[in-house]
Scaffold this active site. Sequence first.
Site, PDB file in Angstrom:
ATOM      1  N   TYR A   1       0.884  -1.147   0.009  1.00 28.57           N
ATOM      2  CA  TYR A   1      -0.084   0.016  -0.119  1.00 28.57           C
ATOM      3  C   TYR A   1       0.904   1.284  -0.185  1.00 28.57           C
ATOM      4  CZ  TYR A   1      -3.095   3.544   1.278  1.00 28.57           C
ATOM      5  OH  TYR A   1      -4.045   4.520   1.458  1.00 28.57           O
TER       6      TYR A   1
ATOM      7  N   TRP B   1       1.384   5.403  -2.054  1.00 26.36           N
ATOM      8  CA  TRP B   1       1.325   6.408  -3.234  1.00 26.36           C
ATOM      9  C   TRP B   1       2.343   6.023  -4.371  1.00 26.36           C
ATOM     10  CZ3 TRP B   1      -1.388  11.125  -4.560  1.00 26.36           C
ATOM     11  CH2 TRP B   1      -2.486  11.321  -3.747  1.00 26.36           C
TER      12      TRP B   1
END
Length: 825
Positions: free
Chosen positions: A163, A165
């Site tokens: 997980y 960006w």
Amino acid sequence: MKKDLLSAWSRRRFLQAGGGLMAASALHFGYSKSALAQAIGKALPQFTALRPAQKGVLTAAYWGAFEAIIEQGRMVGVQPVKDDPAPNALIEMAPWQVYAPNRIKTPMVRKSWLENGPGSHTELRGRDAWVPVSWDKAIDLVSDEIRRLQQTYGPSSIYAGSYGWKSTGMLHNCRALLHRLMNLAGGFLSYSGDYSTGAAQVIMSHVVGSMEVYEQQTSWPNVIEHSELVILWGCNPHTTLKNSWNVPDHVGLDGFAQLANKGTRVISIDPVYQPGAKELSAQWIAPHAYTDSALILGIAHTLLSENLHDEAFLQRYTVGFDRFRASLLGESDGVVKSADWASAVCGVEAEVIRQLAREMARKRTMIMAGWGIQRQHHGEQPHWLLVTLAAMLGQIGLPGGGFGFSYHYSSGGSPTARGGIISGISAGSAPANAPAPIPVARIADCLANPGKTINFNGRQVTYPDVKMVYVAGGNPFHHHQDTNNLLQAWRRPDTIVVQEPYWTATAKHADIVLPCTTSYERNDLEMGGDYSQLYVFPMHQCVAPQHQARNDFDIFRALAARLGVEQAFTEGKDEMLWLKSMYDNMKSQARGAGSALPPFDMFWQSNSYIRFPIPEANKQWVRFADFRAAPLLNPLGTPSGKIEIFSQRIAGMNYPDCPGLPGWLPPLEWHGGEAAKRWPLSLNTAHPALRLHSQLDNTPLREKHAVANREEILINERDAARRGIQSGDLVRAFNDRGQILVGAVVTADIRPGVVRISEGAWYDPADPAQPGALCRNGNVNCLTVDIGTSMLAQGNCGHMAQLEIEKYQGEPPPNHAHAAPPGVV
């Protein structure tokens, strides 16, 4: 007939021009890149959106599209593309990202793991010695471990959630590539939900039938024209709109600027008086932290008691208001949720609450809510209640009215263009024996407690025994709550693999580190405008890969080859062939929408980008307008087809921490709870203005915001005076979960009893061997609570903690957050 003739003429003209351009291409570009782009534009007079770069190599990032200025093979500067309405200064850090001193230069393996095998001395993670190895050796080690665990324990033993960006680009999407590899290799344990909207996306699916937090909003031109009152509830769009999941179009920032120019009335409800709210001349209403639900109930009771609610709307478009009415009046629990009651909980004067309700009912009101209010215990309640409040006002589906939960994110409300959409590389299909995903924010709980069963949105999830964690493009030691608890859970797996350009805290706590390129060292494609889909940007490789870094596609392709699935992974395509296939698919969509595009080779070689046209109708699009006009023909995705103020489905789950009706549920920690007796200050976490989460914390931007070389903490003047703290002082913030060093900023722009620390500071423990050690850089998650928001959503509580602060005494310790590990060159 005329339209058909025109289309045929346009196609002939394009083909004639295209033939000329192809001939030029064969002659090694008699045209310059700029001239080539201009020639394409002339060949397509009905579509003039190809805009040539002026000076450098065109590329893009989360903070904007720009041209990289290259001299003698080095990136030396940047300039934004010309039609960016609000260029983000963060693009100036691109050269620093490439040449950062803490780049991981070669594959590395933790010494104890290399010498003794998986699971060896996991307590030394974060402080063991590192050994450089060749890429062949590193690929062998990782692939052998994947094969061993698949054969011995099965896919549930490998957590490849990864997980985070990541970095911009549709091909080198390391999360999709990792999942693609693992699905081909036998499966893996994945996650559901996210840290941004863990509670809201689940509750909204029950209330309005969609996640809502990532849906398109009523368009900005419509809001500017029709909204008479805008409520900013717990958001700071002037910071969060600078960046985007794809590439920002920055239309939202322009929208807020137009609201300010028009003089639209704005109210900011937030414990902090944000600089952006000041720019809008917004009225500031500052409730106690974590008490938004009580404030909303007080407003709702005023609407009801003064007959300001829209009974007709409630009857036609919602279910369950009768139960909510009874709750407001105290018929169900004996507590009347009046403005006076709410004031006692949230600290906002009762008359201010009543006046707010009256003004919202009198004017066309748009409620723009952020996500921080749902990143706390019982975080499902505030968003559920805001929808209920908007329903009581009766303006949902009207121009400029209702609610929106993504105006602060990626320019929600930016009118949608008509063209094509780039589809990234697929993660593929999970094998039949793949385990059910776990809620993403429960990863530390999962690692620490194999076999434990939790409730989650109407089902039960049992944690598997995770033996391997593979992180690519993520940074758990930044985004996960209660860092010291994570530190201990992180020691349980046999193997931690981290794929990363920099020595983050997560990389320092790995067993195997694989150095990957930044997005500026590879080729890719990306959309611009998450909601508008306005642009297509080529992301040209600006410089050669630094040190021994490899791009993500090549790393996973090498692993796929060792695991015997290379052909299935690559489908016979290299980087440029994948990009061409993505572009060609998008080009076909655009053609169907009436936008002709040049062939891929011309587009790529022109060093230019595409801007699609925006239909006029889309500039006045109103969310829920179709539902309002014909609710039977356009039902919501709820069981009733209506807005569910009461949810029978949730009620049937029998969760004590999330019943079927929204309301005030006191959180685990808040100013009125037991924890406040020891820890009197409430934490407000915020997105930083000069980085994206933890990205860019290792750049010179720190010099613009760091105080005493640490993350800053906002403290109210009265709270600071009681503790003898002045601006610029080094401060220790602490509770029974951890302690951090931060630099004081004393201000009147924060409510007394609340302190604010931005998330994203890299974790730097003074003693890596000791959980609870002082973080010398100010990582706020050392203080936050690692519990689920409720049994329904199991979202994270990163916006909640009670703590104390004190002026730091003694010699300030060194800050090594952005240094490579000791002994690593």
